[in-house]
Design an enzyme around this catalytic site. Structure first.
Site, short mmCIF file in Angstrom:
data_model
loop_
_atom_site.label_atom_id
_atom_site.label_comp_id
_atom_site.label_asym_id
_atom_site.label_seq_id
_atom_site.Cartn_x
_atom_site.Cartn_y
_atom_site.Cartn_z
N ARG A 1 2.54 1.25 -5.85
CA ARG A 1 2.92 0.47 -4.63
C ARG A 1 1.47 -0.58 -4.39
O ARG A 1 1.64 -1.47 -3.80
CB ARG A 1 2.80 1.33 -3.30
CG ARG A 1 4.25 2.21 -3.51
CD ARG A 1 4.34 2.92 -2.13
NE ARG A 1 4.52 1.97 -0.99
CZ ARG A 1 5.70 1.32 -0.57
NH1 ARG A 1 6.74 1.86 -1.19
NH2 ARG A 1 6.05 0.81 0.31
N LYS B 1 8.93 -10.74 -17.28
CA LYS B 1 8.68 -9.62 -17.87
C LYS B 1 7.20 -9.80 -18.61
O LYS B 1 6.37 -9.26 -18.44
CB LYS B 1 9.46 -8.81 -18.75
CG LYS B 1 10.78 -8.27 -18.06
CD LYS B 1 10.84 -7.31 -17.17
CE LYS B 1 10.10 -7.87 -15.80
NZ LYS B 1 11.28 -7.49 -14.57
N LYS C 1 4.65 -2.87 -6.50
CA LYS C 1 5.99 -2.63 -6.88
C LYS C 1 6.84 -3.20 -5.69
O LYS C 1 7.84 -4.01 -5.79
CB LYS C 1 6.18 -1.09 -6.63
CG LYS C 1 7.85 -0.72 -7.20
CD LYS C 1 8.18 -1.13 -8.49
CE LYS C 1 9.50 -0.71 -8.83
NZ LYS C 1 10.10 -1.49 -9.97
N TRP D 1 -3.23 -2.44 -1.77
CA TRP D 1 -2.93 -3.66 -2.34
C TRP D 1 -3.51 -4.58 -1.30
O TRP D 1 -2.99 -4.67 -0.13
CB TRP D 1 -1.71 -3.90 -2.72
CG TRP D 1 -1.25 -5.10 -3.34
CD1 TRP D 1 -1.22 -5.28 -4.59
CD2 TRP D 1 -0.81 -6.26 -2.82
NE1 TRP D 1 -0.77 -6.60 -4.96
CE2 TRP D 1 -0.45 -7.28 -3.80
CE3 TRP D 1 -0.36 -6.82 -1.48
CZ2 TRP D 1 -0.37 -8.56 -3.48
CZ3 TRP D 1 -0.23 -8.09 -1.37
CH2 TRP D 1 -0.24 -8.74 -2.43
N ASN E 1 0.05 0.26 6.02
CA ASN E 1 0.47 -0.81 5.17
C ASN E 1 1.11 -1.81 5.96
O ASN E 1 1.93 -1.53 6.91
CB ASN E 1 1.54 0.01 4.26
CG ASN E 1 2.25 -1.06 3.50
OD1 ASN E 1 1.65 -2.04 3.09
ND2 ASN E 1 3.54 -0.66 3.13
N GLY E 2 0.59 -3.13 5.82
CA GLY E 2 1.29 -4.04 6.50
C GLY E 2 0.10 -4.88 6.80
O GLY E 2 -0.89 -4.97 6.05
N HIS F 1 13.80 -32.39 -20.93
CA HIS F 1 13.35 -33.24 -19.87
C HIS F 1 11.81 -33.05 -19.20
O HIS F 1 11.26 -33.54 -18.15
CB HIS F 1 14.39 -33.09 -18.55
CG HIS F 1 15.58 -33.46 -18.68
ND1 HIS F 1 15.96 -34.81 -18.82
CD2 HIS F 1 16.75 -32.72 -18.90
CE1 HIS F 1 17.25 -34.96 -18.97
NE2 HIS F 1 17.74 -33.59 -19.29
N GLU G 1 14.38 -13.86 -16.39
CA GLU G 1 13.83 -12.10 -16.38
C GLU G 1 13.00 -12.08 -17.61
O GLU G 1 11.98 -11.43 -17.42
CB GLU G 1 15.04 -11.35 -16.06
CG GLU G 1 14.76 -9.99 -16.23
CD GLU G 1 13.85 -9.57 -14.91
OE1 GLU G 1 13.28 -10.22 -14.26
OE2 GLU G 1 13.43 -8.28 -14.94
N CYS H 1 1.00 -1.11 0.04
CA CYS H 1 -0.24 0.05 0.01
C CYS H 1 0.98 1.22 0.02
O CYS H 1 1.92 1.28 0.52
CB CYS H 1 -0.71 -0.13 1.23
SG CYS H 1 -1.84 -1.40 1.50
N GLU I 1 4.41 -10.65 -16.14
CA GLU I 1 3.92 -9.52 -15.27
C GLU I 1 2.87 -8.37 -16.04
O GLU I 1 2.02 -8.25 -15.49
CB GLU I 1 4.80 -8.73 -14.90
CG GLU I 1 5.73 -9.20 -13.67
CD GLU I 1 6.88 -8.48 -13.09
OE1 GLU I 1 7.81 -8.17 -14.00
OE2 GLU I 1 6.84 -7.76 -12.02
C1 AGP Z 1 9.84 -7.42 -10.96
O1 AGP Z 1 9.63 -6.90 -12.16
C2 AGP Z 1 9.03 -7.45 -9.95
N1 AGP Z 1 8.66 -6.10 -9.47
C3 AGP Z 1 9.39 -8.30 -8.40
O2 AGP Z 1 9.73 -9.47 -9.10
C4 AGP Z 1 10.54 -7.72 -7.85
O3 AGP Z 1 11.75 -7.76 -8.28
C5 AGP Z 1 10.46 -8.39 -6.53
O4 AGP Z 1 9.19 -8.07 -5.71
C6 AGP Z 1 11.61 -8.15 -5.63
O5 AGP Z 1 11.54 -6.86 -5.16
P1 AGP Z 1 12.86 -5.85 -4.49
O6 AGP Z 1 13.75 -6.00 -5.41
O7 AGP Z 1 12.22 -4.51 -4.26
O8 AGP Z 1 12.93 -6.68 -3.34
#
Ligand code: AGP
Length: 608
Positions: A27, A485, A603, A75, A101-102, A504, A481, A2, A488
């Site tokens: 966020r 992408k 994020k 969130w 937040n939490g 495999h 990665e 959040c 996501e």
């Molecule tokens: C990547 O595109 C994501 N946003 C996610 O995997 C992110 O890298 C992960 O949550 C870790 O975040 P951090 O690097 O802030 O710890």
């Protein structure tokens, strides 16, 4: 998770809060709300499921005039996204409002107790109990009441509380979730990160766990939970408000992809000396580093993929066992750790709950802990004996791009520095590395230019049923990665696989509808990778290859090629990922996705 913002001062609080919420929306964005104590002394609350734009629409002609207020973008953890579950939450009297937040882990027990005590709770959230606990504790001083309420909470929180009858005062508190105080001229701010307030002030206090911030216009008193005043330094945020704007790009993600050459330059600034790599941040722990006999890297998501490059190099250059583990697994199944273990926590935000918990565990068991993070003042820096910053500038898009490439560059430099200190890095290897690092920003620029084809290629692949990404060695983290992408931001399934593993099992997924994306850059395992590529081609899969400029055979083997400049193998992950970022971006755009704020994501993930 959040986003939180609060303001008290002479400005009209409503626009300040809405502006902050728009900047914090990355966020979390499933609902948003604001609360104000208006100039008439009324408590005004408006909150809506959906994005900040929905809230803004609901406010019609704008919020009422006020000098104090709170804003929140959510969130969801407890309670589905709805108007009712959106923050702020209020107590029974309607005088006290809270944003959070939490996760309040003992909220069920507290809720039962509050209901038994005559309180009426309206939402399904864990947060609402806080408003009622403060209500019970309130004896005319909001900060005192918050401190009493905090004593009942278990879990993680960044909280801000406001009382209608104390119309200039905000009280914030943090435990395992980020919260900063902004100091203006005759005004005060509180926010989950600097993006929300950078347009108004760069002077901030990063609150520590257990801190309670008592704010009035222009004053900030920080205490512990018992009310004892604690001294916290004032930091200056090094970037400008413009750095967190789109700057003419259609999306933050596209802007941040294009910022990668500059971000790489910044990440290396001051760290390349002649033909050596030198990270001054390690100087305070050199004695401990001299005795390490094992390296454990911990991270989540994109940061985990970046850390794989570090693990390979620590092992290769230091000659000690080194591996990377996702932090959520490390924490509950930790390897042997002692004073000779170096633990490297890689995290863009520095606030990822799993990574912080794993780093804490490692520190408690005696390891020397080094953070690799983009966020000065973040929680991970407090769990670490040394912090090495990415210096990449703010990253707003939920999908990480420039922080991935700078994480890779930084863990490479970290491994090189320590290997040099231990006398295990041959001078020639270090010289070649430094030369390649110096060329990297320009090559990243070239990789972006060469990816001009990515948009047109994405057009032809955007209706695929899914993707299989493969790579070997340093191409493997790029494959992981690249697949992340796509997942996501386009919501298409994509698998990242070690190319040798294709046969495999996952090869059964390949057909004309599921293309193979092969990281086929120049490397010692190039021929092996080509064999795996051919295995996919033989199953009718279209093959999109990422290859090194000058490779004159790949064009005959692959359906399409995205080209990158040549570099040394440890840095090839950085260049290979750039066309994959652009490919994912354009696939998502073609599919009409919300690129910067994809569904279900946030994020930084400050809950376990
Ligand atoms: C990547 O595109 C994501 N946003 C996610 O995997 C992110 O890298 C992960 O949550 C870790 O975040 P951090 O690097 O802030 O710890």
């Amino acid at each position: 998770m959040c986003g939180i913002v609060g303001y008290t001062g002479p400005r009209d609080a409503g626009p300040v809060l809405l502006d902050g919420l728009r900047r914090l929306e990355y966020r979390g964005y499933d609902s948003a709300g604001i609360a104000l104590v208006t100039d008439n002394g009324d408590l005004f609350v408006e909150k809506r499921a959906g994005k900040v734009a929905v809230l803004t629409d609901a406010l019609g002609g704008g919020p009422p005039s006020a000098g104090i207020g709170l804003g929140h973008t959510r969130w969801a953890t407890h309670g589905r996204p709805s108007d009712l579950n959106a923050h702020p939450h209020s107590d029974c009297t309607g005088r006290i409002t809270v944003i959070h937040n939490g996760i309040v882990e003992n909220f069920r027990e507290l809720r039962d107790e509050l209901v038994a005590g005559g309180h009426t709770l309206k939402s399904e959230t864990d947060t609402e109990v806080v408003a009622h606990l403060v209500e019970d504790a309130y004896k005319g001083d909001l900060a005192d009441a918050v401190r009493v309420a905090l004593g009942r909470l278990e879990g993680a929180y960044a909280l801000v509380v406001m009382h209608r009858d104390e119309p200039q005062r905000l009280v914030g508190a943090r435990l395992n979730a980020p919260l900063i105080v902004g100091l203006g001229d005759g005004e005060s701010f509180v926010a989950s990160d600097a993006a929300a307030i950078i347009a108004y002030t760069k002077r901030v206090i990063f609150l520590a766990d257990g801190d309670v911030a008592d704010l009035t216009p222009g004053t900030a008193t920080i205490t512990d939970r018992l009310g004892v005043v604690v001294d916290r330094p004032i930091d200056i945020i090094p970037w400008s408000a413009e750095a967190a704007e789109k700057g003419g790009y259609a999306h933050f993600m596209l802007k941040e992809i294009h910022e990668q050459p500059a971000a790489l330059t910044a990440a290396m600034t001051g760290r390349l000396r002649g033909e050596s790599v030198r990270l001054e941040e390690l100087d305070g722990i050199r004695t401990r580093l001299s005795g390490i006999d094992r390296v454990e890297l911990i991270a989540c998501g994109t940061a985990y993929y970046a850390s794989l490059v570090g693990a390979a190099l620590f092992q290769d250059w230091l000659g000690v066992p080194a591996r990377s583990t996702v932090a959520s697994e490390f924490r509950y199944s930790p390897p042997p750790i002692d004073a000779r273990t170096l633990v490297v926590a890689v995290t863009q935000s520095g606030e990822t709950a799993d990574t912080i918990a794993a780093a804490r565990l490692a520190g408690d068991r005696g390891a020397v802990v080094v953070a690799v993070t983009n966020t000065v003042g973040s929680a991970i820096t407090r769990e670490s004996h040394a912090s090495v910053f990415l210096q990449a500038g703010p990253e707003v898009a939920v999908a990480a791009t420039k922080t991935f490439v700078t994480q890779v560059a930084t863990v490479v430099m970290l491994a090189a520095d320590i290997a040099h200190q231990l006398g295990r890095l041959p001078a020639e290897t270090e010289r070649d590395l430094v030369g390649a690092l110096r060329r990297l920003p320009e090559q990243a620029e070239r990789a972006i230019e060469l990816s001009v084809a990515a948009e047109e290629i994405a057009d032809r692949y955007a209706s695929a049923a899914g993707f299989m990404y493969i790579g070997r060695s340093f191409g493997y983290p790029a494959a992981l990665e690249g697949a992340l992408k796509i997942k996501e931001i386009s919501y298409l399934h994509a698998e990242g696989y070690a190319a040798g593993e294709l046969k495999h099992g996952p090869i059964s997924l390949l057909d004309a509808e599921v293309p193979l994306v092969a990281i086929a850059t120049r490397s010692a395992v190039y021929e092996k990778l080509i064999s795996n590529l051919m295995e996919g081609k033989a199953r009718d899969a279209r093959v999109l290859a990422v290859a090194t400029e000058g490779d004159d055979q790949i064009g005959r083997l692959a359906t399409d090629v995205l080209w990158v400049p040549d570099t040394i193998e440890p840095l090839s992950t950085i260049l290979a990922v750039i066309p994959l970022q652009l490919f994912a971006y354009y696939v998502a755009v073609k599919r009409g996705r919300d690129v910067d704020q994809p569904r279900n994501l946030a994020k930084s993930v400050t809950v376990e």
